[in-house]
Enzyme design. Structure first.
Site, short mmCIF file in Angstrom:
data_model
loop_
_atom_site.label_atom_id
_atom_site.label_comp_id
_atom_site.label_asym_id
_atom_site.label_seq_id
_atom_site.Cartn_x
_atom_site.Cartn_y
_atom_site.Cartn_z
N ASP A 119 9.26 -6.11 -6.94
CA ASP A 119 8.33 -6.82 -6.41
C ASP A 119 8.07 -8.06 -6.92
OD1 ASP A 119 5.91 -7.96 -5.04
OD2 ASP A 119 5.63 -6.18 -4.07
N HIS B 284 11.04 6.29 14.16
CA HIS B 284 9.64 5.66 13.78
C HIS B 284 8.32 6.51 13.79
CE1 HIS B 284 7.73 1.26 13.58
NE2 HIS B 284 7.39 1.91 12.80
N ARG C 296 0.85 -1.15 -0.04
CA ARG C 296 0.18 0.19 0.07
C ARG C 296 1.03 1.29 0.01
NH1 ARG C 296 -3.17 -3.02 3.59
NH2 ARG C 296 -5.19 -3.40 3.07
N ILE C 297 1.92 1.43 0.77
CA ILE C 297 2.79 2.29 1.02
C ILE C 297 3.65 2.59 -0.39
CG2 ILE C 297 4.60 3.47 2.40
CD1 ILE C 297 3.56 1.96 4.90
N ASP D 186 14.07 5.49 9.42
CA ASP D 186 12.88 5.82 10.46
C ASP D 186 12.56 4.62 11.18
OD1 ASP D 186 10.76 7.68 11.60
OD2 ASP D 186 9.34 5.98 10.76
N ARG E 244 10.43 -2.01 7.99
CA ARG E 244 10.80 -2.69 9.39
C ARG E 244 12.68 -2.75 9.33
NH1 ARG E 244 6.50 -1.36 10.62
NH2 ARG E 244 5.24 -2.76 11.52
N GLU F 62 14.91 -1.73 17.40
CA GLU F 62 14.13 -0.77 17.04
C GLU F 62 14.54 0.47 17.46
OE1 GLU F 62 10.25 1.36 16.10
OE2 GLU F 62 11.14 -0.60 15.47
#
Length: 340
Positions: free
Chosen positions: A192, A298, A172-173, A274, A251, A279
């Site tokens: 992809d 993030h 989607r992004i 980001d 991620r 994390e």
């Protein structure tokens, strides 16, 4: 006179502490109370709680409105929710709380992932354009000089005209980023393995190394799956030309940061990160201080008033459910094999 029957579905809010206060305005709570039978101020932070208010509301709930921090819907939790038919998630991925037991039970699931994709795509667009203009480096250089300078000479290789953006993942992004890039004079490549026909004006590249070699900026939008771990690794990083910018809003695990760091510390590559793995990088990580790295905590996804966009989309789904209509953004078990 005969008593009227309230046919509105019963709903329970289920999310982490403090989330509802950010997610729901009073107008949202009023709308919820109009659409459903609910206490719009009762929030179940823990669905395993023996609090009688939570126990009663869960037993009656036909819909759970969830967000970050929602309790995993295990078989034991679902046993306490015999009337539950749907889970409306006012955020992105449902993988943290939707379990196999939900699919076995036949629950309908929807999420506001499409609404959350927009701010991530906007962040990415800004990162791509800023990378071409070398905004981070020029700002740092200006702060050092604090004087007049021959910027035209120094910026001879900068700019976004006819640059090449490599998009990794038609999520989607990823697709939204492609749409936002259309007004600019930027060539767009897409990698992809699940896409056979690319969007108009986009070149589909079947080899990830080729995309990395041809792009001046590479932006990662693939889902976190076992097959995508370290998909940007040593070979892909080595294929990138000097000065290429790597952007990651997906991620941290998708990039082999151990392989990336030498390219960043040497200054050969640039990065806008980001998300990282872990994390939060260790306190001594060079990512915090490298002049060619923009590291953000993030924040690309929905925050502040952007949360209300996700709430609006979630309440639209609640309204569709109440009218007996299909969800606009239904999530199916098979979707999770290829999505975040």
């Amino acid at each position: 006179m005969h008593p009227t029957t309230d046919n509105r579905p019963a709903l329970l809010l289920a999310m982490g502490e403090g989330v509802a206060e950010r997610l729901l305005t009073e107008a949202h709570r009023t709308r919820l109370a109009r659409l459903t039978r609910t206490d719009p101020h009762l929030v179940a932070h823990d669905l395993t709680s023996r609090d009688p208010r939570i126990t009663t509301a869960l037993a009656e709930a036909e819909i759970l409105l969830t967000c970050w921090g929602a309790t995993p819907l295990t078989a034991d939790v679902l046993d306490r929710a015999p009337r539950l038919r749907a889970v409306v998630h006012a955020a992105g991925s449902v993988k943290h709380h939707i379990t196999e037991a939900c699919w076995d039970r036949g629950l309908r699931v929807t999420s506001a992932a499409a609404a959350n994709a927009l701010p991530v795509a906007e962040y990415t667009l800004a990162a791509i354009l800023f990378a071409g203009k070398r905004v981070l480096g020029s700002a740092q250089r200006y702060a050092e000089l604090r004087a007049d300078h021959d910027w035209l000479t120094e910026s001879a290789t900068w700019g976004n005209y006819r640059r090449t953006a490599g998009i990794v993942g038609a999520s989607r992004i990823g697709r939204r980023v492609i749409e936002l890039l259309r007004p600019f004079d930027i060539e767009i490549l897409l990698y992809d393995p699940y896409v056979d026909v690319p969007p108009p004006g986009v070149e589909l590249v079947t080899d990830l190394d080729e995309l990395c070699a041809r792009s001046t900026v590479v932006s990662v939008h693939a889902p976190q799956l076992p097959s995508t771990a370290h998909m940007i690794g040593a070979p892909q990083l080595a294929a990138m030309r000097d000065g290429t910018t790597l952007i990651n809003t997906s991620r941290g695990s998708l990039i082999d940061e151990r392989a990336l760091l030498p390219h960043l510390t040497s200054g050969r590559l640039h990065a806008t990160l980001d998300v990282t793995d872990p994390e939060i990088p260790p306190p001594d990580s060079p990512l915090y201080t490298l002049p060619n790295v923009l590291l953000t905590p993030h924040v690309a996804g929905s925050l502040g008033n952007e949360l209300h966009r996700m709430t609006d989309r979630a309440l639209e789904e609640v309204e569709r459910y109440g009218r007996g209509e299909p969800f606009a953004e239904e999530v199916r078990a098979s979707d999770l094999q290829r999505s975040a």
